[in-house]
Design an enzyme around this catalytic site. Structure first.
Site, PDB file in Angstrom:
ATOM      1  N   SER A   1       0.813  -1.211   0.000  1.00 37.45           N
ATOM      2  CA  SER A   1       0.000   0.000   0.000  1.00 37.45           C
ATOM      3  C   SER A   1       0.851   1.267   0.000  1.00 37.45           C
ATOM      4  O   SER A   1       1.478   1.591  -0.996  1.00 37.45           O
ATOM      5  CB  SER A   1      -0.949  -0.049   1.205  1.00 37.45           C
ATOM      6  OG  SER A   1      -1.954   0.924   1.100  1.00 37.45           O
TER       7      SER A   1
ATOM      8  N   ASP B   1       9.719   5.567 -10.550  1.00 37.05           N
ATOM      9  CA  ASP B   1       9.283   6.149 -11.819  1.00 37.05           C
ATOM     10  C   ASP B   1      10.058   7.407 -12.173  1.00 37.05           C
ATOM     11  O   ASP B   1      10.323   7.678 -13.354  1.00 37.05           O
ATOM     12  CB  ASP B   1       7.791   6.466 -11.768  1.00 37.05           C
ATOM     13  CG  ASP B   1       6.921   5.244 -12.026  1.00 37.05           C
ATOM     14  OD1 ASP B   1       7.486   4.143 -12.175  1.00 37.05           O
ATOM     15  OD2 ASP B   1       5.684   5.391 -12.088  1.00 37.05           O
TER      16      ASP B   1
ATOM     17  N   LYS C   1      -0.860  -4.253  -3.302  1.00 34.23           N
ATOM     18  CA  LYS C   1      -2.161  -3.676  -2.931  1.00 34.23           C
ATOM     19  C   LYS C   1      -2.288  -2.297  -3.581  1.00 34.23           C
ATOM     20  O   LYS C   1      -1.671  -1.336  -3.138  1.00 34.23           O
ATOM     21  CB  LYS C   1      -2.302  -3.557  -1.416  1.00 34.23           C
ATOM     22  CG  LYS C   1      -3.624  -2.938  -0.974  1.00 34.23           C
ATOM     23  CD  LYS C   1      -3.692  -2.827   0.545  1.00 34.23           C
ATOM     24  CE  LYS C   1      -4.975  -2.133   0.984  1.00 34.23           C
ATOM     25  NZ  LYS C   1      -4.970  -0.689   0.645  1.00 34.23           N
TER      26      LYS C   1
END
Length: 447
Positions: free
Chosen positions: A299, A310, A324
Site C-alpha cells: 500500500s 518512476d 495492494k
C-alpha cells in the site's frame, strides 16, 4: 494520539471525496436494478422480524444487524470491512501508533487468516511469529472463516494479559501453540542508524507524523555524521504494511523536486480522479538513494517505492512487493462503528497500477544469500476476492519478470562485514559504491 477534532476532519475529507459518487448514485436511483436492490431490504426486515419474534432464544438485535452488515461486505474486496464500535476505537488508536496488543498484521487467505508481517520489536516478533504463518486459533477458538475485525479484536486488549495463539507453518507436522503476553505497543514509526556516512532509515508503518519523524531522524543522523552531508540513504520499507496516504505522499515529496506527480487515484468508472504532486521546498540533497522492499511492503510503501522508481530518484532493491493498489476511506457511523470502504485504485506517476503485481525491484536481493530456504510469502494476489489487475496507460508485461541481481561491481565493505541482515548489507554495499562516484549535490531550495 490523534485528537477527536482531527479524526472528524479526516472523516469529513473522506466524505467530501465520496460526494460526487453519491450524487451519481442518486441520479441512478430510478433504475430498475437500483430499485430492486432496495426492495430486498423488505425481505431483510421480514427475516429480522421473524428472528426477533420467533427464534428459540432471545436474539441480540445489535449483533444481528452488525452480522448482516459484515456478511454484505464480505461479498466485496478483502480490504472493505465493517468495524463494530470497540474495533473501530482500536483502529483509531492503532493509527495513532499506540495500542495494547501483540503486534501482528494479518490478512484473509481463502477461509484462513495469515500473517502479513509481525511488527518489529513487539511481543509477536519476539515470540518468533513469521510472515506467512497461518493463524489457526486464538485462545482455543478456531479462526477459520472469521471476520478480520473479529480476529484483530481478539488479539488486542489490555497489556499484561496472555493470549494463546495456535499457528501452522510450512515445515510443521501439526499446529503449534504460542503463549504471548500483550504489551502496550508504542510503534516508533522511524528508526535510523549510520554506517560510514550512509544512513539506514527503517520505516515501520505510515501513521500520524511519520513523515515528520523521518525528517527529524535525517537531521539526527547528519548530526552524528559530524554535521557533514550524508553520502546516501537506504530507505527500508520491508514489512511495512502501509497506512495513511498523506504520509506516503509527504515522504515521497521529501526526495522529489517540485511539481512532479507522486500518485493518482481513480474511483468507479474512472470518476473522482485526483493527483498528488511534490512541492518545491525542503527537498533533500541529491545523494544516492536506495529503497529496500519485500513481500511485506504494501500500500503506502508501494506508493513511495513506485514514485521514486518512476522518477529515477531511487534504486529499488529487495523482492517483489505485496501488490495492494487500492485506496480506502474511513467513515464513522452513528453508533460509533466504522466502515473502511475501498473507493479508488491508485497509480504510480507513469500510470502503473501495482494491483496484484506489486513493485518489481531494479535489483533482486533475496532475504538470504542465494535465496536458499526461502518460501513464497502471501501477497494481494493470494487474498480471497481481491481486485484483478487492469490495463494501464504504461506498457507492462502481463507477467512480473524476475529482475536482475546486483551488478558485479558491488564490493564487500568492512563497515558492513558483521551485519547478519543480508538485504541491508547488500544495499549498503551497493550504495557505498554509488556514493564514491556520485558527489552530493545541494538541494535546489531549502526554506
Amino acid at each position: 494520539m490523534r485528537s477527536l477534532h482531527s479524526w472528524r476532519a479526516a472523516l469529513a475529507a473522506g466524505l467530501l471525496f465520496l460526494a460526487p459518487a453519491a450524487r451519481a448514485d442518486e441520479r441512478e436511483s430510478s433504475t430498475p436494478a437500483r430499485t430492486s436492490t432496495y426492495e430486498q431490504l423488505e425481505v431483510f426486515a421480514r427475516v429480522l422480524s421473524y428472528v426477533e419474534n420467533n427464534y428459540v432464544e432471545p436474539a441480540d438485535g445489535r449483533r444481528l444487524v452488525h452480522g448482516a452488515i459484515q456478511g454484505m461486505l464480505e461479498t466485496l474486496d478483502p480490504h472493505t470491512v465493517f468495524m463494530p464500535p470497540e474495533v473501530f476505537k482500536e483502529m483509531k488508536i492503532d493509527t495513532s501508533g499506540e495500542f495494547g496488543g501483540l503486534g501482528i498484521e494479518v490478512a484473509r487467505k481463502g477461509d484462513g487468516i495469515v500473517v502479513v508481517a509481525p511488527i518489529d520489536d513487539t511481543p509477536a516478533a519476539r515470540a518468533g511469529i513469521r510472515a506467512g504463518d497461518e493463524l489457526v486459533a486464538i485462545d482455543g477458538e478456531n479462526m477459520r472463516g472469521r471476520d478480520l475485525a473479529d480476529v484483530l479484536q481478539r488479539m488486542r486488549g489490555p497489556a499484561g494479559k496472555r493470549v494463546l495463539l495456535t499457528i501452522m507453518r510450512e515445515g510443521f507436522s501439526a499446529p503449534r501453540e504460542l503463549a504471548i503476553i500483550r504489551d502496550h505497543i508504542r510503534i516508533i514509526s522511524v528508526e535510523g542508524a549510520l554506517y560510514g556516512g550512509l544512513a539506514h532509515l527503517k520505516v515501520k508503518n505510515f501513521q500520524d507524523r511519520t513523515a515528520l519523524y523521518l525528517r527529524k531522524e535525517l537531521e539526527r543522523l547528519r548530526g552524528l555524521n559530524g554535521g557533514k552531508p550524508l553520502r546516501g540513504v537506504v530507505l527500508d520499507l520491508r514489512n511495512n504494511p502501509g497506512g495513511l496516504l498523506d504520509q506516503a505522499v509527504s515522504m515521497s515529496d521529501l526526495w522529489l523536486p517540485g511539481n512532479l506527480p507522486i500518485v493518482s487515484t481513480r474511483g468507479r468508472n474512472g470518476a473522482n480522479v485526483t493527483e498528488e504532486r511534490s512541492k518545491d521546498r525542503d527537498t533533500e540533497p541529491e545523494y544516492p538513494l536506495v529503497v529496500l522492499v519485500n513481500a511485506g511492503s504494501a500500500s503506502a510503501s508501494e506508493i513511495v517505492a513506485g514514485a521514486l522508481q518512476d522518477h529515477g530518484r531511487a534504486t529499488i532493491l529487495g523482492t517483489q512487493t505485496f501488490g495492494k493498489g487500492s485506496v480506502q476511506t474511513i467513515i464513522e457511523l452513528e453508533d460509533g462503528s466504522g466502515l473502511k470502504l475501498t473507493i479508488a485504485r491508485y497509480y504510480t506517476p507513469s500510470g502503473r497500477s501495482i494491483q496484484e503485481k506489486g513493485i518489481t525491484p531494479d535489483y533482486w536481493v533475496p532475504e538470504k544469500p542465494g535465496g536458499k530456504g526461502e518460501k513464497e510469502q502471501p501477497r494481494e494476489k493470494d487474498l480471497d476476492r481481491h481486485f484483478r489487475a487492469e490495463p494501464t496507460v504504461s506498457s507492462e508485461p502481463s507477467e512480473v519478470a524476475r529482475p536482475k541481481g546486483l551488478p558485479e561491481g558491488v564490493k564487500d565493505w568492512d563497515v558492513t562485514a558483521k551485519l547478519t541482515d543480508h538485504q541491508l548489507k547488500m544495499s549498503l554495499n551497493y550504495l557505498n559504491g554509488l556514493a564514491k562516484s556520485a558527489p552530493v549535490k545541494a538541494s535546489t531550495e531549502v526554506r
